[in-house]
Each structure stands twice: as C-alpha cells, then as structure tokens.
Design a protein around this motif. Structure first.
Motif, PDB file in Angstrom:
ATOM      1  N   TYR A  20       0.955  -1.358  -0.090  1.00  0.00           N
ATOM      2  CA  TYR A  20       0.034   0.124  -0.014  1.00  0.00           C
ATOM      3  C   TYR A  20       0.932   1.198  -0.016  1.00  0.00           C
ATOM      4  O   TYR A  20       0.623   2.166  -0.703  1.00  0.00           O
ATOM      5  N   GLY A  21       1.970   1.414   0.939  1.00  0.00           N
ATOM      6  CA  GLY A  21       2.740   2.459   1.110  1.00  0.00           C
ATOM      7  C   GLY A  21       3.375   2.666  -0.153  1.00  0.00           C
ATOM      8  O   GLY A  21       3.798   3.810  -0.774  1.00  0.00           O
ATOM      9  N   VAL A  22       4.414   1.567  -0.781  1.00  0.00           N
ATOM     10  CA  VAL A  22       4.978   1.894  -1.746  1.00  0.00           C
ATOM     11  C   VAL A  22       4.582   2.294  -3.118  1.00  0.00           C
ATOM     12  O   VAL A  22       4.743   2.882  -3.964  1.00  0.00           O
ATOM     13  N   LEU A  27       3.054   6.102  -7.273  1.00  0.00           N
ATOM     14  CA  LEU A  27       2.018   6.529  -8.498  1.00  0.00           C
ATOM     15  C   LEU A  27       1.543   7.999  -7.485  1.00  0.00           C
ATOM     16  O   LEU A  27       0.395   8.440  -7.527  1.00  0.00           O
ATOM     17  N   SER A  28       2.505   8.697  -6.971  1.00  0.00           N
ATOM     18  CA  SER A  28       2.100   9.694  -6.057  1.00  0.00           C
ATOM     19  C   SER A  28       1.409  11.009  -6.880  1.00  0.00           C
ATOM     20  O   SER A  28       0.857  11.784  -6.403  1.00  0.00           O
ATOM     21  N   PHE A  29       1.732  11.154  -8.157  1.00  0.00           N
ATOM     22  CA  PHE A  29       1.142  11.937  -9.194  1.00  0.00           C
ATOM     23  C   PHE A  29      -0.274  12.187  -9.151  1.00  0.00           C
ATOM     24  O   PHE A  29      -1.109  13.051  -9.359  1.00  0.00           O
ATOM     25  N   VAL A  30      -0.742  10.797  -8.845  1.00  0.00           N
ATOM     26  CA  VAL A  30      -2.331  10.719  -8.822  1.00  0.00           C
ATOM     27  C   VAL A  30      -2.762  10.388  -7.298  1.00  0.00           C
ATOM     28  O   VAL A  30      -4.249  10.242  -6.962  1.00  0.00           O
ATOM     29  N   ALA A  64       2.027   5.645   3.470  1.00  0.00           N
ATOM     30  CA  ALA A  64       1.650   6.407   2.290  1.00  0.00           C
ATOM     31  C   ALA A  64       1.632   7.737   2.492  1.00  0.00           C
ATOM     32  O   ALA A  64       2.204   8.800   1.670  1.00  0.00           O
ATOM     33  N   ASN A  65       1.081   8.145   3.767  1.00  0.00           N
ATOM     34  CA  ASN A  65       0.896   9.629   4.227  1.00  0.00           C
ATOM     35  C   ASN A  65       2.151  10.192   4.329  1.00  0.00           C
ATOM     36  O   ASN A  65       2.109  11.462   4.729  1.00  0.00           O
ATOM     37  N   LEU A  66       3.188   9.440   4.623  1.00  0.00           N
ATOM     38  CA  LEU A  66       4.554  10.072   4.913  1.00  0.00           C
ATOM     39  C   LEU A  66       4.885  10.919   3.995  1.00  0.00           C
ATOM     40  O   LEU A  66       5.705  11.949   4.232  1.00  0.00           O
ATOM     41  N   PHE A  67       4.558  10.569   2.804  1.00  0.00           N
ATOM     42  CA  PHE A  67       4.944  11.345   1.788  1.00  0.00           C
ATOM     43  C   PHE A  67       4.104  12.592   1.073  1.00  0.00           C
ATOM     44  O   PHE A  67       4.287  13.010   0.126  1.00  0.00           O
ATOM     45  N   SER A  68       3.027  12.559   2.039  1.00  0.00           N
ATOM     46  CA  SER A  68       1.764  13.551   1.356  1.00  0.00           C
ATOM     47  C   SER A  68       2.363  14.976   1.612  1.00  0.00           C
ATOM     48  O   SER A  68       3.053  15.439   2.390  1.00  0.00           O
TER      49      SER A  68
END
Length: 161
Positions: A20-22, A27-30, A64-68
C-alpha cells in the motif's frame, strides 16, 4: 484476537502495509491532493474478506501519507479516514454497500482536511475526494472483489486463518 498475532498474519500485515505504502508513493502524481485516484485504496476491500487486514491497511496508509504534501495532518487524519472505513467495511455484509464507506469517510475527513489546509470549499473537496474513492473502490474494486469472492480457493488464500 490471538489469531492477529501469528507469524503468518504479521507477515501478511507487513506485506499489505508495504505494498500500500510503496505503490501509493510510486503513483504519487495521482495519489495526493484534492482529486486523487489512489489505486491502492482498492485494497481496503480486503477488510471485507477478513478483519485481520485492518492493521496492515491502516499502517500502509500511514506509510503512504508520510509522503503527502500535507505532512502530519494527512498522516493523522487521512489514516483516521482509512481506519474508520476499513472498520465499517469489515462490519458490512454486502460488498456493494461496503465499497461506499471509503467514499463517505475519505470525502468527509480528507475534505475537511483540505478545507483547513488549503482553504478551498468543503463541498468541492468532498466531491473531488469522494469521486476518486468511488471510481477506485466501487467502480474498480467491486467487480474485482466480486470475482475474488466467487473463487473459493482464492478467497481461502486471502483469509488470515
């Protein structure tokens, strides 16, 4: 409750949270922002199959939200939205109805988060976030999990027992 802490289940939890995180990060652009199509959100329907997926899904959302771009606020409130959604999914007996919970919880909680963080109208935020959740979890996830649930061997593999 003890079945959550078997070696097998801890390994599955680690794999789910890592995927989920990776994938969300890749796909951070979306995956972030007002209109988000977080492809990994389809995984929340694993909680429909077995509640033991809940820790891995929530931890994956935290990772995942660590990269938000919204930092700690998204780590706390975005992950809270996922936690509430997967609990509700695990309690719902109808798959189609279960797919609606992420649309509602993320629409409200992330919509409020965006309202306070970027000062955009709540109803617009709600609509944009809810649309992304609906497309990913209901439009894509529902048929995918309907297929999975028809396959007893696959369903048994996915159960955490």
């Amino acid at each position: 409750m003890n079945r959550l802490f078997t070696t097998k289940n801890l390994a599955k939890t680690a794999m789910i949270s890592a995927v989920y995180g990776v994938v969300t990060w890749a796909l951070s652009f979306v995956s972030y922002g007002p209109i988000q199509f977080r492809v990994t959100e389809v995984m929340v329907l694993l909680a429909f199959i077995d509640y033991a997926y809940i820790p891995g899904l929530v931890l994956g959302c935290v990772i995942a939200n660590l990269f938000s771009p919204f930092g700690i606020v998204d780590i706390v409130f975005g992950s809270l939205a996922t936690f509430i959604a997967v609990i509700l999914i695990s309690k719902t007996k109808n798959l189609l109805l279960a797919t609606i919970w992420p649309t509602i919880t993320n629409g409200i909680i992330v919509g409020l988060e965006l309202y306070y963080m970027v000062h955009t109208p709540f109803l617009i935020n709600f609509g944009e976030v809810a649309l992304g959740e609906f497309v990913v979890v209901t439009c894509i996830g529902y048929p995918m999990f309907k297929f999975i649930l028809k396959n007893k061997a696959l369903t048994n593999i996915l159960k955490m027992n």
